[in-house]
Design an enzyme around this catalytic site. Structure first.
Site, mmCIF file in Angstrom:
data_model
loop_
_atom_site.group_PDB
_atom_site.id
_atom_site.type_symbol
_atom_site.label_atom_id
_atom_site.label_comp_id
_atom_site.label_asym_id
_atom_site.label_seq_id
_atom_site.Cartn_x
_atom_site.Cartn_y
_atom_site.Cartn_z
ATOM 1 C CG HIS A 910 -64.313 -16.304 -3.191
ATOM 2 N ND1 HIS A 910 -63.620 -15.391 -2.439
ATOM 3 C CD2 HIS A 910 -65.609 -16.209 -2.798
ATOM 4 C CE1 HIS A 910 -64.451 -14.777 -1.598
ATOM 5 N NE2 HIS A 910 -65.665 -15.258 -1.814
ATOM 6 C CB THR A 911 -60.265 -16.698 -9.247
ATOM 7 O OG1 THR A 911 -59.233 -16.238 -8.360
ATOM 8 C CG2 THR A 911 -60.971 -15.497 -9.844
ATOM 9 C CB CYS A 912 -58.883 -20.024 -4.943
ATOM 10 S SG CYS A 912 -57.586 -18.785 -4.827
ATOM 11 C CG PHE A 913 -62.656 -21.813 -3.524
ATOM 12 C CD1 PHE A 913 -61.968 -22.908 -3.034
ATOM 13 C CD2 PHE A 913 -62.501 -20.598 -2.874
ATOM 14 C CE1 PHE A 913 -61.155 -22.797 -1.930
ATOM 15 C CE2 PHE A 913 -61.693 -20.478 -1.760
ATOM 16 C CZ PHE A 913 -61.005 -21.577 -1.286
ATOM 17 C CG ASN A 914 -63.126 -22.343 -10.986
ATOM 18 O OD1 ASN A 914 -62.331 -21.405 -11.086
ATOM 19 N ND2 ASN A 914 -62.877 -23.526 -11.494
#
Length: 945
Positions: A910-914
């Site tokens: 989940h790239t929004c949350f690394n």
């Protein structure tokens, strides 16, 4: 009777112990003869064939080796190698003695692997690296390093004292003779007699009781066996497994556990390879077993050392060989590549291909292999059809065994422009798609004459200009010089007017078309990616393009690959500054006011001074700059200049991962002189890198592509918004591109606001722009004008000052041989991913035993990642392959590792949350395969194999 029986038993036990100790003494003595440290040292320096000479001379210790002055019996080249090795050995022994005085001798091996081989090397080992290597012993190390002498005289005296201690210790060891050991063994036998009745330990801190020594019930490294589950040699790419079985001195299996100090050290040259070690197993018979796994990416010879404490097990260290895999077309490429090849008709032209495997290892072939099998070359005529046998073109492949390269030889019977596509097993090579201009012998002679004279002008017809097709072709002249290609037309037949100029650099491309319908002349398009394309037709098209290509290759060193251009760049920088000496120049700065004090210290520096080797001293701090302080200064000054928090450079968004750009709305105390200083610092880094070796300096910054483009003289356009200012691109640029703008009431103006949101001014993007409405046919012009203002014109003074400082040290014509991405690579290097930094700055969500096992596997896999694989992992998890200047510490939010509620599926992110989600797996091999597949092919939510 019972008392007599006990006495007899004790006496027999005492006698057995005596003979056992004598046996141990003789065994150790013989082992010392067979595998002494001297023998290993000779083998390490390729002098093992002189072992008998050393025995005859009575040279039996490392100290005596380190004090060798000469051995006349040796050949001259071996004598020189021996003396050099002896000097290095003396420095290593002094370092080991210094560590021994600190109680840190167990770190000696690790420090050697970090190239810390002498007391001088202690100065430049950076604290961050030392903290990682020494762990809890770092405070003692730091205190001792601070106490080291500053002057060379005092340091020399300390080294002399340490060497005296080394020699003294060696003499004490030599005094330990076989007779002395036998006397001690008899004495110990009496103690064993007493211990047999009471069975106490020798001391409370003793590892084994005396009874264990007598009965042999303790771990004996010499009895341990290592079994490798592969045959040597083996190709790279797999997860390799070997098993260690542990035994006691009496031959019985030994139950291995965490307290036995088992360590596995695997290295390939100077590179350490991470290994996963699993003790025991589910089966009862596995209690004396350890399974070790590691991944091989690089071909070469691997050294595998298995140690218990500091003692090697039987046969250790081992040497294993791993060979390159089969050629991979995505890694295999032409050597000294050019996107346009120029050759002469009827003369064979040879091109070299370097076969590499998927991990970029140079491929080797053995007897029986066919190195050219699988290579194909397809040829098409530009503006014509596919290759026909009637053309008479010949191409064939052969193998150069000496150069380990595949050669492609092509011969064209007549002139023309062709497209070549070279593939391996049906897949086009990395740079296997290129144009080929074939000249007649007369045209080839003309091109060579052009290159010498530099005064070239050819007549042509202009077919399209400013993005529009012309109703009637216009007569123009094409001028080609070593720096640019200019198209002019003459008004009233004698007034020259420049229509467009293209820089002579790799970003300017020729696209060859067939013969134009309006005439029999061949046509072509010139495109530099910034200006509107220009279409021309000319009977001398091939000569124009070939002349341009010759000038270009001469300007960039003969090849368009980044590596070759980088080597040419460094060579030209060194040549440009060959009169400037790299002598030391003392410079004192204040750590608390680093930028101001550095500006003041360099205020009067000439170009010659900037080319000298800075010797940094921080005010109020003791320390000798052996290179470490200089590197620290570069790093700290880069942070002070380019960190968005300091506002000299700032990203277009407020995220810490935003690319930085000169800040036109900077605070009042930051002046244009700061940009000039920043340019000189970047130039200094490039100059130091050109010197190579330990001088290499990287610029710790993440510049916008539009700023890099302006450094190499390119015009910015709206496409730069996508990377530099993604928020504006998504909210405005992309919307305008995809929608009708006729009803948007949009004009060629840009409103400029201050930080409080108040309108400051309205800027016209073109003359009379406030009255010029944007139409569908002019929206690209509007977007380009907007990009030119926001990314360039509004920052003109800042960019010019930066370039002034940069060009003082680096000529602008050398920078222009790179594109924006290559310039970033030249300045900042490849992404440097420090696994220790990664492990120190991440978040773990989960604490189950299963997830802890997965985490161990994850760190083992990551430690073996190539730079490309690490970049893919970051891209997969964070959406960007680049880290902020401060590394993982400045990732926002932090990199997160989370267990996934699945088994055997691919990891997700989940790239929004690394955030990286790791499922459970049954083995390390399955885990590593799934992780590599996910970061190479997967996307968010892709969770099924």
């Amino acid at each position: 009777m019972s008392n007599w029986s006990a006495f007899i038993a004790i006496a027999l036990l005492s006698l057995a112990c005596t003979f056992s100790l004598m046996e141990i003494v003789i065994f150790v003595w013989s082992q010392g003869d067979d595998q002494s440290e001297v023998d290993k040292w000779l083998e390490e320096h390729e002098l093992g064939h002189h072992k008998e000479l050393f025995i005859q001379k009575g040279i039996s210790s490392l100290v005596s080796c380190a004090t060798l002055e000469e051995l006349p019996e040796l050949p001259a080249h071996d004598e020189e190698r021996l003396q050099r090795a002896a000097r290095l050995l003396q420095q290593r022994l002094i370092l080991r003695q210094w560590l021994h005085t600190l109680g840190l001798q167990h770190h000696h091996h690790r420090l050697l692997q970090e190239d810390v081989t002498s007391l001088e090397d202690v100065y430049w080992l950076e604290d961050s690296r030392a903290r990682y290597l020494l762990g809890k012993d770092f405070p003692a190390w730091s205190t001792a390093r601070q106490a080291l002498p500053v002057s060379k005289e005092d340091l020399g005296q300390l080294k002399a004292d340490l060497w005296s201690a080394v020699v003294k210790n060696s003499q004490h060891q030599d005094a330990w003779t076989l007779g002395g050991m036998l006397v001690v063994s008899v004495s110990v036998a009496g103690l064993v007699t007493l211990a047999a009745m009471t069975q106490p330990s020798l001391a409370p801190e003793a590892k084994h009781s005396l009874l264990q020594y007598v009965t042999g019930k303790y771990l004996q490294p010499a009895n341990c066996q290592v079994h490798f589950e592969w045959t040597d040699p083996q190709p790279v790419g797999g997860t390799m497994t070997f098993t260690v079985r542990f035994y006691q001195r009496n031959g019985q299996p030994y139950p291995i556990c965490d307290t036995d100090s088992l360590s596995v050290e695997i290295s390939e040259g100077l590179r350490r390879v991470a290994a996963l070690v699993e003790l025991g197993g589910a089966e009862p018979s596995a209690y004396n077993r350890a399974v070790c796994k590691f991944t091989v990416r690089h071909a070469g010879h691997y050294r595998i050392a298995v140690l218990v404490g500091n003692v090697n097990v039987h046969g250790s260290p081992f040497t294993k060989t791993f060979l390159p895999g089969p050629p991979d077309p995505l890694k295999t490429a032409f050597v000294r590549h050019s996107s346009t090849v120029v050759c002469t008709a009827e003369i064979p032209h040879c091109l070299a291909i370097e076969p590499r495997d998927e991990f970029n290892n140079l491929c080797h072939f053995v007897a029986g292999d066919d190195p050219i099998n699988g290579y194909t070359c397809s040829i098409s005529q530009l503006g014509g059809g596919e290759y026909s046998a009637d053309w008479g073109i010949t191409n064939n492949f052969d193998y150069d065994e000496a150069g380990l390269r595949v050669r492609l030889t092509v011969a064209f019977p007549k002139e023309g422009c062709y497209r070549l596509r070279v593939a391996y097993n049906g897949v086009t090579l990395h740079n296997g798609d290129f144009d080929c201009i074939v000249l007649s012998s007369s045209d080839a002679a003309m091109v060579h004459k052009n290159v010498r004279n530099h005064n070239i002008c050819y007549e042509a017809r202009l077919l399209s200009y400013q993005g529009e097709k012309l109703a009637k072709a216009r007569k123009v002249l094409v001028y080609v010089s070593p720096k640019q290609l200019t198209i002019k037309e003459f008004l009233l037949k004698f007034i020259p007017k420049r229509l467009v100029t293209f820089r002579l650099c790799p970003s300017t491309k020729f696209h060859f078309l067939g013969e134009n319908n309006q005439s029999a002349m061949p046509s072509f398009v010139i495109d530099d990616g910034c200006q509107p394309k220009v279409e021309l037709m000319a009977k001398d098209r091939n000569v124009i393009a070939a002349t341009f290509t010759h000038f270009l290759l001469k300007n960039i060193g003969g090849s368009e690959t980044f590596k070759d251009k980088q080597e040419f760049f460094y060579h030209e920088v060194r040549r440009f500054h060959h009169k400037h000496y790299h002598e030391k120049l003392a410079m004192k700065v204040n750590r608390d006011k680093l930028l101001e004090s550095s500006l003041k210290a360099t205020k009067g520096f000439s170009v010659s001074d900037w080319c000298r080797n800075f010797e940094i001293t921080f005010q109020g701090e003791q320390g000798v700059d052996w290179g470490g302080l200089r590197r620290e200064w570069f790093q700290l000054v880069c942070a002070a200049l380019f960190d968005p928090k300091n506002q000299l450079f700032k990203g277009f968004s407020d995220t810490q991962q935003a690319l930085v750009h000169p800040n036109a709305k900077r605070p009042a105390h930051l002046k244009l002189k700061h940009y000039e200083f920043a340019g000189r610092l970047v130039g200094k880094c490039l100059y130091e890198s050109a010197l190579g070796g330990g001088y290499r300096q990287l610029v710790r910054a993440r510049f916008t592509r539009s700023f890099l483009a302006q450094l190499i003289g390119l015009r910015v356009h709206y496409k730069y918004f996508e990377q530099d200012d993604p928020d504006l691109y998504l909210s405005k640029i992309k919307y305008i591109l995809e929608h009708d703008v006729e009803d948007m009431d949009l004009y060629f103006v840009e409103e400029d606001y201050d930080q409080t949101g108040q309108l400051v001014k309205v800027v016209e993007l073109i003359p009379n722009g406030a009255k010029t409405k944007v139409r569908n046919n002019s929206k690209l012009q509007y977007l380009d004008s907007l990009a030119q203002y926001r990314l360039a014109t509004s920052l003109k003074d800042e960019v010019e000052c930066f370039l002034k400082g940069l060009n003082d040290l680096i000529p602008d014509n050398l920078l222009s041989i790179f594109d924006e991405n290559e310039l970033e690579l030249l300045l900042c290097g490849t992404g440097e991913y420090n696994v220790a930094d990664f492990r120190a700055h991440h978040i773990i969500n989960g604490s189950s035993p299963e997830f802890r096992r997965i985490l161990d596997w994850f760190w083992t896999a990551v430690a073996n990642f190539t730079t490309e694989e690490m970049a893919r992992l970051l891209q997969f998890t964070t959406g960007s392959s680049q880290l902020p200047p401060g590394g993982f510490k400045e990732l926002s939010p932090r990199f997160q590792l989370t267990p996934a509620p699945t088994f055997g599926n691919l990891p997700t992110a989940h790239t929004c949350f690394n955030q990286l989600c790791l499922p459970d797996y049954e083995s390390y091999e399955h885990f590593e395969k799934a992780l590599l597949l996910a970061i190479s092919e997967g996307t968010e939510g892709f969770g099924m194999i």
